[in-house]
Design an enzyme around this catalytic site. Structure first.
Site, PDB file in Angstrom:
ATOM      1  N   CYS A   1      49.281  16.380  46.500  1.00  0.00           N
ATOM      2  CA  CYS A   1      49.218  15.035  47.231  1.00  0.00           C
ATOM      3  C   CYS A   1      50.617  14.292  46.986  1.00  0.00           C
ATOM      4  O   CYS A   1      51.654  15.340  47.022  1.00  0.00           O
ATOM      5  CB  CYS A   1      48.071  14.723  46.304  1.00  0.00           C
ATOM      6  SG  CYS A   1      47.786  12.994  47.560  1.00  0.00           S
TER       7      CYS A   1
ATOM      8  N   HIS B   1      43.372  18.647  48.112  1.00  0.00           N
ATOM      9  CA  HIS B   1      42.787  18.479  46.654  1.00  0.00           C
ATOM     10  C   HIS B   1      42.398  19.576  46.803  1.00  0.00           C
ATOM     11  O   HIS B   1      41.460  19.749  46.280  1.00  0.00           O
ATOM     12  CB  HIS B   1      42.337  17.027  46.269  1.00  0.00           C
ATOM     13  CG  HIS B   1      42.708  15.795  46.336  1.00  0.00           C
ATOM     14  ND1 HIS B   1      43.479  15.591  44.768  1.00  0.00           N
ATOM     15  CD2 HIS B   1      43.180  15.396  47.444  1.00  0.00           C
ATOM     16  CE1 HIS B   1      44.336  15.316  45.499  1.00  0.00           C
ATOM     17  NE2 HIS B   1      44.471  13.867  46.954  1.00  0.00           N
TER      18      HIS B   1
ATOM     19  N   GLU C   1      41.204  20.746  43.730  1.00  0.00           N
ATOM     20  CA  GLU C   1      40.260  20.747  42.668  1.00  0.00           C
ATOM     21  C   GLU C   1      38.815  20.556  42.863  1.00  0.00           C
ATOM     22  O   GLU C   1      37.892  20.146  42.386  1.00  0.00           O
ATOM     23  CB  GLU C   1      40.847  19.861  41.465  1.00  0.00           C
ATOM     24  CG  GLU C   1      40.817  18.622  42.102  1.00  0.00           C
ATOM     25  CD  GLU C   1      41.783  17.883  42.413  1.00  0.00           C
ATOM     26  OE1 GLU C   1      42.338  16.431  42.925  1.00  0.00           O
ATOM     27  OE2 GLU C   1      42.969  19.197  43.695  1.00  0.00           O
TER      28      GLU C   1
END
Length: 547
Positions: free
Chosen positions: A380, A519, A521
């Site tokens: 990001c 993102h 993750e």
């Protein structure tokens, strides 16, 4: 029709209700049941989207764009069941819904009260999708006795009465403090917590007691007697070296069996825990260590980057290494050489964030990784910092920066290679935003498709050129600088399907340097590590042999 498990907490907060819920969900799955997990938060914010990371930790984003509590990340990581907007709610959202209904006239002029209108709204939320799964696990945030939580406790009390006998059980998580001077575990705080719970009409069927070690039989029997539960329903939640051994630890303690016994499910299906045994083996028996620097803004609170830390752990599992994370405050080298702070790390990760503070340090971290050939993952804002660094130092755009920083300062200081995103395509329609809109829920949120360049490093990592990832941003890299940057070796290797929005950049002729606008993750799991984190840790492992 689902059976409902309500998870409450007492004595102190942050005992691990979310992890206990997630581990129990995983154990029920291991026995062949389908599960769904929900979080009900008593705070008055509509959602955590506008809360400071220092206040709340990270915001976990779902595929459908909900900004939720980080516990939903635990739920997804342990069960693999994607969360949605219907899995997280707060007092703020409940009261907003009730007041909107009152304004529309839905209540036909009645006086609006906590009981029944607020409690009914909570019950309606809990009921969503009850026919879709075998078990619904609902965690109530905070601790028993909190004023904000009273409507939720009353709602689940009513809910259990509305359902058939045996369709709901209550699991209460408490603390058993160990007093070193006397060498004893103290049960009194738990007794008082259960007393408080019973005073509002709720009686626990299962006690989960957080402690440093095992619960002696004497204390277990004492808790069972004074808290009115069976001795085999007093479960020890011992401190563990890794959260990913929790399902096996809770199984050894008999938590899943206690739940099935409470529901009268006999004979109980035998669990298949092979996935969690493999996870525990990879966690407990690494074949090496890699050191990763996370250069961020909120490094004083690790929960602000919870999913990133967990995804790195998953990447370590995939590569049979332990990932040692060092939290580096980006402000420490905004005006000095970053080398003393970053030398010796096998990889560098710059996560997302908001605001200008610390960004010059993040830009220097990206430059250090690019020029020193250190594996780099920018997420990001971390991707945007990598692009600004390349624009300044490779494309000779010395005043390159982000519109975000100009908006914050109230004056134009930079050439905006990163601009305020005012429109984008979502599904079959166009979304429009403008500077000055409300902060809450107005970013580009949720899952979006991206198209990868064939032969790129990211396409190699994913094994495909079509991906879907979760986003949470309102600023975007400007494509008008693409040609100038690609000429200097910063390749735009992933774009939105319409070609308008850059999703991924990577540095040519570098061992591993990738920035992503999304993102990754948020979709990583211990038994299914995200491909970018898997390959990032692999690159760190390779680099560790060279350092």
């Amino acid at each position: 029709m689902a059976r409902f498990i309500f998870i409450t907490g007492g004595v102190v907060s942050s005992l691990g209700k979310g992890l206990a819920s997630a581990a129990l969900g995983a154990l029920l799955q291991a026995r062949g049941f389908s599960v769904r997990l929900r979080k009900l938060d008593p705070y008055l914010n509509v959602d955590p989207g506008t809360m400071s990371p220092f206040e709340h930790g990270e915001v976990f984003v779902t595929d459908d764009g909900a900004e939720t509590d980080l516990d939903l990340g635990h739920y997804e990581r342990f069960t693999g069941v994607p969360a949605s907007k219907t899995d997280s709610i707060s007092s703020g959202r409940i009261y907003t819904n009730v007041l909107e209904k009152e304004r529309r006239g839905d209540y036909l002029g009645k006086t609006i009260q906590v009981i029944p209108h607020v409690t009914n709204e909570i019950k309606d939320f809990i009921n969503i999708g009850e026919d879709d799964v075998d078990f619904m696990l609902c965690e109530i945030g905070g601790t028993v006795g909190d004023i904000e939580g009273l409507p939720f406790f009353e709602a689940i009390r009513q809910f259990s009465q509305d359902k058939a006998r045996g369709q709901c059980i209550f699991m209460h998580l408490t603390l058993l403090p160990f007093i070193k001077a006397s060498g004893e575990l103290k049960t009194k705080p738990t007794q008082h917590s259960v007393k408080e719970l019973r005073s509002i009409g709720l009686a626990p069927d299962i006690l989960v007691c957080r402690s440093e070690g095992p619960i002696p039989e004497k204390e277990r029997e004492k808790l069972a007697l004074f808290c009115n539960v069976r001795p085999d329903s007093v479960i020890a939640a011992q401190d563990l070296s890794s959260i990913y051994t929790a399902p096996l630890a809770y199984h050894r303690e008999g938590l899943d069996q206690a739940v099935l016994d409470a529901f009268g499910i006999t004979p109980a299906p035998k669990p298949n825990l092979s996935i969690w045994e493999d996870v525990a083996d990879r966690i407990n028996n690494p074949e090496g260590v890699v050191k990763v620097a996370i250069v961020g803004k909120y490094t004083q609170l690790e929960d602000a980057y919870k999913s990133i830390a967990e995804a790195l752990t998953h990447g370590g599992m995939a590569n049979r290494v332990k990932v040692e994370i060092e939290w580096v405050d980006a402000e420490t080298f905004e005006r000095e050489d970053p080398a003393p702070h970053l030398q010796g790390f096998h990889a560098i990760l710059v996560p997302g964030g908001f605001g200008e503070r610390g960004t010059e340090g993040k830009i220097k971290a990206a430059e250090f990784a690019r020029t020193r050939k250190v594996p780099y993952l920018g997420i990001c804002l971390g991707m945007q910092m990598a692009v600004i660094e390349a624009a300044r130092n490779l494309a000779q755009l010395d005043d390159a920066g982000s519109e975000e920083f100009d908006h914050e300062a109230g004056k134009k200081r930079f050439t905006p290679v990163v601009y305020h995103l005012k429109e984008w395509v979502q599904g079959n329609h166009k979304v429009e935003r403008k500077v000055g809109d409300d902060k809450g829920g107005t970013m580009r949120l949720g899952a979006y498709d991206a198209v990868l360049t064939e032969g790129s490093r990211v396409a190699e990592a994913y094994g495909t050129t079509a991906i879907e990832e979760r986003h949470r941003h309102r600023y975007e890299v400007d494509t008008k600088y693409r040609d100038a940057l690609e000429e200097k070796g910063l390749i735009f290797s992933g774009m939105s399907p319409d070609g308008a929005l850059p999703e991924i950049v990577e540095v040519k002729d570098h061992p591993w340097f990738i920035g992503v606008q999304f993102h990754p993750e948020l979709k990583s799991k211990p038994f299914e590590p995200h491909p970018l984190f898997r390959d990032f840790v692999r690159a760190a492992k390779e680099n560790s042999r060279l350092v």
